[in-house]
Design a protein around this motif. Structure first.
Motif, PDB file in Angstrom:
ATOM      1  N   ILE A  53       0.830  -1.204   0.000  1.00 20.73           N
ATOM      2  CA  ILE A  53       0.000   0.000   0.000  1.00 20.73           C
ATOM      3  C   ILE A  53       0.866   1.256   0.000  1.00 20.73           C
ATOM      4  O   ILE A  53       0.637   2.201  -0.767  1.00 20.73           O
ATOM      5  N   ILE A  86      -4.191  -8.086   0.851  1.00 25.77           N
ATOM      6  CA  ILE A  86      -5.143  -7.755   1.919  1.00 25.77           C
ATOM      7  C   ILE A  86      -6.091  -8.932   2.155  1.00 25.77           C
ATOM      8  O   ILE A  86      -6.274  -9.393   3.297  1.00 25.77           O
TER       9      ILE A  86
ATOM     10  N   ILE B  54      -9.853   0.813  -2.513  1.00 27.58           N
ATOM     11  CA  ILE B  54      -9.359  -0.503  -2.101  1.00 27.58           C
ATOM     12  C   ILE B  54      -8.743  -0.431  -0.726  1.00 27.58           C
ATOM     13  O   ILE B  54      -8.952  -1.298   0.117  1.00 27.58           O
ATOM     14  N   VAL B  55      -7.991   0.649  -0.482  1.00 32.17           N
ATOM     15  CA  VAL B  55      -7.168   0.672   0.734  1.00 32.17           C
ATOM     16  C   VAL B  55      -8.005   0.971   1.968  1.00 32.17           C
ATOM     17  O   VAL B  55      -7.862   0.317   2.996  1.00 32.17           O
ATOM     18  N   CYS B  57     -10.630   0.607   4.389  1.00 34.62           N
ATOM     19  CA  CYS B  57     -11.532  -0.514   4.623  1.00 34.62           C
ATOM     20  C   CYS B  57     -12.908  -0.010   5.002  1.00 34.62           C
ATOM     21  O   CYS B  57     -13.059   0.838   5.872  1.00 34.62           O
ATOM     22  N   ILE B 102     -12.747  -2.685  -8.942  1.00 34.74           N
ATOM     23  CA  ILE B 102     -12.223  -3.692  -8.012  1.00 34.74           C
ATOM     24  C   ILE B 102     -12.573  -3.317  -6.579  1.00 34.74           C
ATOM     25  O   ILE B 102     -13.050  -4.142  -5.790  1.00 34.74           O
ATOM     26  N   LEU B 106     -14.841  -5.549  -4.029  1.00 32.69           N
ATOM     27  CA  LEU B 106     -14.290  -5.996  -2.739  1.00 32.69           C
ATOM     28  C   LEU B 106     -15.065  -5.383  -1.582  1.00 32.69           C
ATOM     29  O   LEU B 106     -15.387  -6.060  -0.601  1.00 32.69           O
ATOM     30  N   VAL B 110     -17.059  -7.111   1.447  1.00 29.68           N
ATOM     31  CA  VAL B 110     -16.755  -6.836   2.855  1.00 29.68           C
ATOM     32  C   VAL B 110     -18.019  -6.432   3.598  1.00 29.68           C
ATOM     33  O   VAL B 110     -18.249  -6.858   4.729  1.00 29.68           O
ATOM     34  N   TYR B 113     -20.017  -9.427   4.285  1.00 33.00           N
ATOM     35  CA  TYR B 113     -19.390 -10.149   5.408  1.00 33.00           C
ATOM     36  C   TYR B 113     -19.725  -9.478   6.728  1.00 33.00           C
ATOM     37  O   TYR B 113     -20.055 -10.146   7.710  1.00 33.00           O
TER      38      TYR B 113
END
Lengths: 101, 134
Positions: A53, A86, B54-55, B57, B102, B106, B110, B113
């Protein structure tokens, strides 16, 4: 650098606060703190995706400033690589957590 | 023929020779009012959004959707007049678009989940005072 201030002002994960389960981003701030203190090994085991990252963000700044040829493709590869790490590290962490409990 | 007209501004830009498109005279839509190519609007922002989707969360679907919408507008503008914009900038836009997709996928996984855990496992409220909660 006064890292104690950072350590007392970390952002808590609401998901972990409610359920007690880690989320895929848990450990990022702890890992970054360890990296700032120089503990590369601890940092890697807390959150293995921190290095891809960081590399991605450094490359992003570099690419936006200097216009690397094919930079967008390299960035895409880096992003896919770090998202894979990740996901894999999160699954491994949860499996390890639930089998050792 | 329209293509053999001199370039639109009487004095072409002298500063940076790399920004001139060598194929400009061969393209059907050579009418480039600026004389030099500009960035596709929002290309940088879309790229940053895609990476952050993406990074960061939990915010993936939000940032990914914003990135997708912004990249759609930019893509339409580029396809309406491709000779007006830099190609490297358009590649940035495409990379940001793919990263946004993407991140969106994702992030949705999440969130699903999260909901599953909250419904089946949750309700055990713990304190956030311990160091490992961060």
């Amino acid at each position: 650098m006064n890292l104690d201030w950072f350590r007392q002002h970390l952002l808590a994960c609401p998901f972990k606060y409610i359920t007690g389960f880690d989320c895929p981003g848990c450990g990022l701030q702890r890992s970054f703190l360890e990296l700032l203190q120089g503990n590369i090994k601890d940092s890697f085991f807390l959150y293995p995706a921190l290095f891809p990252i960081l590399i991605t963000f450094i490359f992003l700044a570099f690419h936006l400033k200097f216009r690397v040829p094919n930079g967008s493709k390299i960035l895409m590869g880096l992003i896919i690589f770090s998202s894979t790490i990740i996901v894999i590290s999160y699954i491994l962490k949860e499996v390890q957590f639930h089998t050792t409990m | 023929m329209e293509n053999q007209n001199p370039p639109f501004p009487p004095n072409p830009p002298q500063g940076n020779p790399y920004q001139q498109n060598p194929y400009q005279q061969n393209q059907p839509m050579g009418g480039n009012p600026m004389g030099m190519q500009q960035d596709v609007p929002n290309a940088t922002l879309v790229l940053v959004m895609g990476i952050c989707a993406i990074v960061i969360c939990g915010l993936g679907p939000i940032l990914g959707t914003i990135g997708l919408v912004m990249s759609g507008a930019g893509k339409r503008l580029y396809q309406a007049n491709p000779s007006m914009y830099k190609e490297s900038s358009f590649k940035n836009l495409n990379a940001g678009r793919i990263c946004s997709i993407i991140g969106l996928c994702l992030g949705v996984l999440v969130w699903i989940y999260y909901i599953v855990v909250l419904v089946f496992v949750g309700a055990a409220i713990q304190g956030a005072t311990h160091y490992s909660n961060y």
